[in-house]
Scaffold this motif. Structure first.
Motif, PDB file in Angstrom:
ATOM      1  N   GLY A 142       0.807  -1.217   0.000  1.00 62.24           N
ATOM      2  CA  GLY A 142       0.000   0.000   0.000  1.00 62.24           C
ATOM      3  C   GLY A 142       0.840   1.268   0.000  1.00 62.24           C
ATOM      4  O   GLY A 142       0.404   2.300   0.493  1.00 62.24           O
ATOM      5  N   ASP A 143       2.052   1.172  -0.545  1.00 62.73           N
ATOM      6  CA  ASP A 143       2.997   2.302  -0.581  1.00 62.73           C
ATOM      7  C   ASP A 143       3.302   2.827   0.825  1.00 62.73           C
ATOM      8  O   ASP A 143       3.700   3.978   1.001  1.00 62.73           O
ATOM      9  CB  ASP A 143       2.473   3.449  -1.460  1.00 62.73           C
ATOM     10  CG  ASP A 143       2.378   3.072  -2.930  1.00 62.73           C
ATOM     11  OD1 ASP A 143       3.032   2.094  -3.334  1.00 62.73           O
ATOM     12  OD2 ASP A 143       1.647   3.762  -3.671  1.00 62.73           O
ATOM     13  N   ASP A 144       3.132   1.986   1.833  1.00 62.22           N
ATOM     14  CA  ASP A 144       3.345   2.373   3.230  1.00 62.22           C
ATOM     15  C   ASP A 144       4.794   2.076   3.616  1.00 62.22           C
ATOM     16  O   ASP A 144       5.207   0.921   3.703  1.00 62.22           O
ATOM     17  CB  ASP A 144       2.380   1.604   4.127  1.00 62.22           C
ATOM     18  CG  ASP A 144       2.409   2.073   5.567  1.00 62.22           C
ATOM     19  OD1 ASP A 144       3.477   2.515   6.046  1.00 62.22           O
ATOM     20  OD2 ASP A 144       1.344   1.987   6.214  1.00 62.22           O
ATOM     21  N   LEU A 149       9.500  -1.061   5.924  1.00 61.31           N
ATOM     22  CA  LEU A 149      10.589  -1.101   6.906  1.00 61.31           C
ATOM     23  C   LEU A 149      10.429  -2.294   7.861  1.00 61.31           C
ATOM     24  O   LEU A 149      11.416  -2.944   8.218  1.00 61.31           O
ATOM     25  CB  LEU A 149      10.649   0.204   7.707  1.00 61.31           C
ATOM     26  CG  LEU A 149      11.139   1.431   6.927  1.00 61.31           C
ATOM     27  CD1 LEU A 149      10.971   2.709   7.753  1.00 61.31           C
ATOM     28  CD2 LEU A 149      12.579   1.250   6.487  1.00 61.31           C
ATOM     29  N   GLN A 150       9.191  -2.591   8.247  1.00 62.15           N
ATOM     30  CA  GLN A 150       8.939  -3.754   9.095  1.00 62.15           C
ATOM     31  C   GLN A 150       9.294  -5.042   8.355  1.00 62.15           C
ATOM     32  O   GLN A 150       9.826  -5.978   8.957  1.00 62.15           O
ATOM     33  CB  GLN A 150       7.476  -3.788   9.548  1.00 62.15           C
ATOM     34  CG  GLN A 150       7.133  -2.715  10.559  1.00 62.15           C
ATOM     35  CD  GLN A 150       5.640  -2.625  10.827  1.00 62.15           C
ATOM     36  OE1 GLN A 150       4.858  -3.434  10.350  1.00 62.15           O
ATOM     37  NE2 GLN A 150       5.255  -1.615  11.599  1.00 62.15           N
ATOM     38  N   TYR A 154      12.038  -7.680   9.534  1.00 66.63           N
ATOM     39  CA  TYR A 154      11.668  -9.098   9.635  1.00 66.63           C
ATOM     40  C   TYR A 154      12.692  -9.983   8.916  1.00 66.63           C
ATOM     41  O   TYR A 154      13.166 -10.977   9.456  1.00 66.63           O
ATOM     42  CB  TYR A 154      10.270  -9.302   9.057  1.00 66.63           C
ATOM     43  CG  TYR A 154       9.888 -10.741   8.848  1.00 66.63           C
ATOM     44  CD1 TYR A 154       9.479 -11.536   9.916  1.00 66.63           C
ATOM     45  CD2 TYR A 154       9.954 -11.315   7.580  1.00 66.63           C
ATOM     46  CE1 TYR A 154       9.133 -12.869   9.722  1.00 66.63           C
ATOM     47  CE2 TYR A 154       9.613 -12.639   7.382  1.00 66.63           C
ATOM     48  CZ  TYR A 154       9.201 -13.414   8.448  1.00 66.63           C
ATOM     49  OH  TYR A 154       8.873 -14.724   8.261  1.00 66.63           O
ATOM     50  N   LEU A 155      13.039  -9.605   7.696  1.00 68.62           N
ATOM     51  CA  LEU A 155      14.007 -10.394   6.920  1.00 68.62           C
ATOM     52  C   LEU A 155      15.384 -10.381   7.574  1.00 68.62           C
ATOM     53  O   LEU A 155      16.064 -11.412   7.630  1.00 68.62           O
ATOM     54  CB  LEU A 155      14.089  -9.865   5.480  1.00 68.62           C
ATOM     55  CG  LEU A 155      12.867 -10.126   4.597  1.00 68.62           C
ATOM     56  CD1 LEU A 155      13.012  -9.393   3.264  1.00 68.62           C
ATOM     57  CD2 LEU A 155      12.655 -11.606   4.374  1.00 68.62           C
ATOM     58  N   GLN A 156      15.805  -9.224   8.078  1.00 69.05           N
ATOM     59  CA  GLN A 156      17.115  -9.136   8.730  1.00 69.05           C
ATOM     60  C   GLN A 156      17.155  -9.987  10.000  1.00 69.05           C
ATOM     61  O   GLN A 156      18.145 -10.669  10.260  1.00 69.05           O
ATOM     62  CB  GLN A 156      17.452  -7.679   9.046  1.00 69.05           C
ATOM     63  CG  GLN A 156      17.765  -6.868   7.808  1.00 69.05           C
ATOM     64  CD  GLN A 156      17.915  -5.378   8.101  1.00 69.05           C
ATOM     65  OE1 GLN A 156      17.411  -4.858   9.102  1.00 69.05           O
ATOM     66  NE2 GLN A 156      18.622  -4.687   7.204  1.00 69.05           N
ATOM     67  N   THR A 157      16.095  -9.944  10.782  1.00 68.77           N
ATOM     68  CA  THR A 157      16.026 -10.746  12.007  1.00 68.77           C
ATOM     69  C   THR A 157      16.038 -12.227  11.683  1.00 68.77           C
ATOM     70  O   THR A 157      16.754 -13.018  12.327  1.00 68.77           O
ATOM     71  CB  THR A 157      14.754 -10.388  12.804  1.00 68.77           C
ATOM     72  OG1 THR A 157      14.775  -8.996  13.102  1.00 68.77           O
ATOM     73  CG2 THR A 157      14.655 -11.185  14.098  1.00 68.77           C
ATOM     74  N   ALA A 158      15.257 -12.630  10.693  1.00 67.24           N
ATOM     75  CA  ALA A 158      15.193 -14.037  10.298  1.00 67.24           C
ATOM     76  C   ALA A 158      16.548 -14.518   9.813  1.00 67.24           C
ATOM     77  O   ALA A 158      16.987 -15.641  10.126  1.00 67.24           O
ATOM     78  CB  ALA A 158      14.127 -14.248   9.229  1.00 67.24           C
ATOM     79  N   LYS A 159      17.236 -13.669   9.060  1.00 69.15           N
ATOM     80  CA  LYS A 159      18.563 -14.055   8.554  1.00 69.15           C
ATOM     81  C   LYS A 159      19.562 -14.188   9.696  1.00 69.15           C
ATOM     82  O   LYS A 159      20.371 -15.114   9.736  1.00 69.15           O
ATOM     83  CB  LYS A 159      19.048 -13.025   7.531  1.00 69.15           C
ATOM     84  CG  LYS A 159      20.350 -13.403   6.875  1.00 69.15           C
ATOM     85  CD  LYS A 159      20.738 -12.416   5.798  1.00 69.15           C
ATOM     86  CE  LYS A 159      22.002 -12.866   5.126  1.00 69.15           C
ATOM     87  NZ  LYS A 159      22.415 -11.981   4.053  1.00 69.15           N
TER      88      LYS A 159
END
Length: 166
Positions: A142-144, A149-150, A154-159
């Motif tokens: 939604g262009d948000d 950023l969330q 999320y991807l950085q934490t999972a990695k």
């Protein structure tokens, strides 16, 4: 009393509200003719049936012009830009997506429209040209910026968790 219709053909008083098609020469109610402001009676010279046949014939005989006019119309009505402006943006971006720098997806649709026009849905401002994948990412978020950023967080934490498990 004799009245002339838009084609200059005299009509008897009993035919008021009727018009004769210049193609098939059939008399039909005005409702059977498309609107045309430039004509004196406000209606197209051909009946709807003949107009559709004439348009279909032109589109069949001129497929490249049909594609070009359709694309030009789409760009102008949806984004307020011309094909020349689209082409200039494409050149300024080196023919690549403004986000991931890919040349776009290699699909049949992408061969016609290599990159999608990205625009702000609220203001209509055109931001650039994106590949299908990047355009879909922004659209789904939604262009948000906060959602994006969330997703990054999320991807950085999972990695990081995956690397610590190793």
């Amino acid at each position: 009393m004799v009245v002339k219709n838009g084609g200059g053909i005299p009509m008897a008083e009993t035919n008021i509200g009727m018009k004769t098609c210049r193609c098939c020469k059939q008399s039909a109610p005005l409702a059977d003719f498309y609107m045309a402001r430039r004509n004196r009676d406000g209606r197209y010279s051909y009946c709807r049936t003949c107009a559709r046949q004439q348009t279909a014939r032109w589109e069949r005989d001129n497929p490249a012009k049909k594609r070009a006019t359709t694309r030009e119309y789409w760009l102008k009505t949806h984004y307020g830009i011309t094909q020349k402006q689209y082409d200039a943006m494409l050149v300024s971006q080196g023919g690549r997506c403004k986000i991931c720098r890919s040349e776009g997806r290699n699909t049949r649709r992408a061969q016609r429209f290599a990159l999608h026009v990205d625009h702000d849905h609220k203001s209509g401002h055109v931001r650039g040209l994106l590949c299908h994948r990047c355009n879909t990412i922004l659209g789904n978020a939604g262009d948000d910026v906060d959602i994006l950023l969330q997703a990054i967080q999320y991807l950085q934490t999972a990695k990081a968790e995956e690397e610590s498990d190793e």
